[in-house]
Write an enzyme that holds these catalytic residues in place. Structure first.
Site, short mmCIF file in Angstrom:
data_model
loop_
_atom_site.label_atom_id
_atom_site.label_comp_id
_atom_site.label_asym_id
_atom_site.label_seq_id
_atom_site.Cartn_x
_atom_site.Cartn_y
_atom_site.Cartn_z
N ASP A 60 0.85 -1.19 0.00
CA ASP A 60 0.00 0.00 0.00
C ASP A 60 0.90 1.25 0.00
OD1 ASP A 60 -3.21 0.55 0.97
OD2 ASP A 60 -1.80 2.22 1.11
N ILE A 61 0.51 2.25 -0.78
CA ILE A 61 1.33 3.46 -0.92
C ILE A 61 1.30 4.32 0.34
CG2 ILE A 61 -0.41 5.05 -1.84
CD1 ILE A 61 1.62 5.77 -4.05
N ASN B 70 -12.92 -2.94 2.66
CA ASN B 70 -13.84 -1.82 2.77
C ASN B 70 -14.77 -1.85 1.56
OD1 ASN B 70 -12.48 -0.89 5.10
ND2 ASN B 70 -11.00 0.24 3.86
N GLY C 164 -15.95 2.78 3.64
CA GLY C 164 -14.72 3.57 3.49
C GLY C 164 -13.92 3.22 2.26
N HIS D 102 -10.17 -4.97 -3.28
CA HIS D 102 -8.86 -5.18 -2.64
C HIS D 102 -9.06 -5.56 -1.20
CE1 HIS D 102 -10.01 -0.93 -2.54
NE2 HIS D 102 -9.43 -0.86 -1.34
N HIS E 74 -7.09 -5.52 2.32
CA HIS E 74 -5.93 -5.00 3.04
C HIS E 74 -5.38 -6.10 3.95
CE1 HIS E 74 -6.91 -0.60 2.35
NE2 HIS E 74 -8.11 -1.12 2.18
P1 5GP Z 1 -9.72 1.68 0.37
O1 5GP Z 1 -9.77 3.02 1.05
O2 5GP Z 1 -10.44 1.71 -0.96
O3 5GP Z 1 -10.17 0.54 1.24
O4 5GP Z 1 -8.20 1.39 0.12
C1 5GP Z 1 -7.50 1.93 -0.98
C2 5GP Z 1 -6.05 1.79 -0.64
O5 5GP Z 1 -5.31 1.98 -1.82
C3 5GP Z 1 -5.55 2.82 0.38
O6 5GP Z 1 -5.01 2.15 1.51
C4 5GP Z 1 -4.52 3.61 -0.39
O7 5GP Z 1 -3.41 3.99 0.40
C5 5GP Z 1 -4.13 2.66 -1.51
N1 5GP Z 1 -3.67 3.31 -2.72
C6 5GP Z 1 -4.27 4.37 -3.34
N2 5GP Z 1 -3.58 4.70 -4.44
C7 5GP Z 1 -2.53 3.84 -4.52
C8 5GP Z 1 -1.46 3.71 -5.46
O8 5GP Z 1 -1.34 4.43 -6.45
N3 5GP Z 1 -0.56 2.73 -5.22
C9 5GP Z 1 -0.67 1.89 -4.13
N4 5GP Z 1 0.29 0.97 -3.98
N5 5GP Z 1 -1.67 2.00 -3.23
C10 5GP Z 1 -2.59 2.96 -3.43
#
Ligand code: 5GP
Ligand code: ZN
Length: 114
Positions: free
Chosen positions: A30-31, A87, A93, A100, A102
């Protein structure tokens, strides 16, 4: 197909730190990590969210679960434990519209989640 960030990562158009993969799924860092270990496990095909999974995805779901365990083993968080989070939708969220899971570890997690 929507213009999708995670589809672009799978296509190699956006760089990511790939941790592991199998036939149907990819895991990458995760970034914006929320724990010392924070990986994302995603399907290679575009699935918008958890709610979009159907019976045709049984093998995909199993492979996502196997990849979670592969990641946990590879990153050394299996013995201490970890959390798997998905999520779904606005109240869940979800911010990226490609399914995905986590994988969070390396510290103790709180409960209930925020
Ligand atoms: P969500 O909020 O949809 O459950 O999680 C999305 C996740 O994607 C977040 O934890 C966010 O940090 C990660 N994310 C968003 N953009 C990027 C990206 O460009 N590269 C990577 N590796 N992770 C990303
Ligand atoms: Zn996608």
């Amino acid at each position: 197909m929507p213009d999708c960030l995670f589809c672009r990562i799978i296509a190699g158009e956006i760089p990511a730190t790939i941790i592991a993969s199998n036939a149907h799924c990819v895991a990458f860092a995760d970034i914006n990590p929320q724990a010392p270990v924070h990986a994302l496990v995603i399907p290679k095909k575009h699935v918008s969210g958890f709610i979009d999974l159907g019976p045709e995805d049984d093998i995909l779901i199993a492979q996502m679960a196997h990849l979670v365990n592969d990641v946990a083993g590879k990153l050394g968080i299996a013995p201490s434990g970890f959390r798997v989070v998905c999520n779904q939708g606005v109240n869940g969220g979800q911010t990226v519209g490609h399914l995905h899971w986590h994988v969070l570890g390396g510290r103790s997690m709180g409960w209930p989640p925020g």
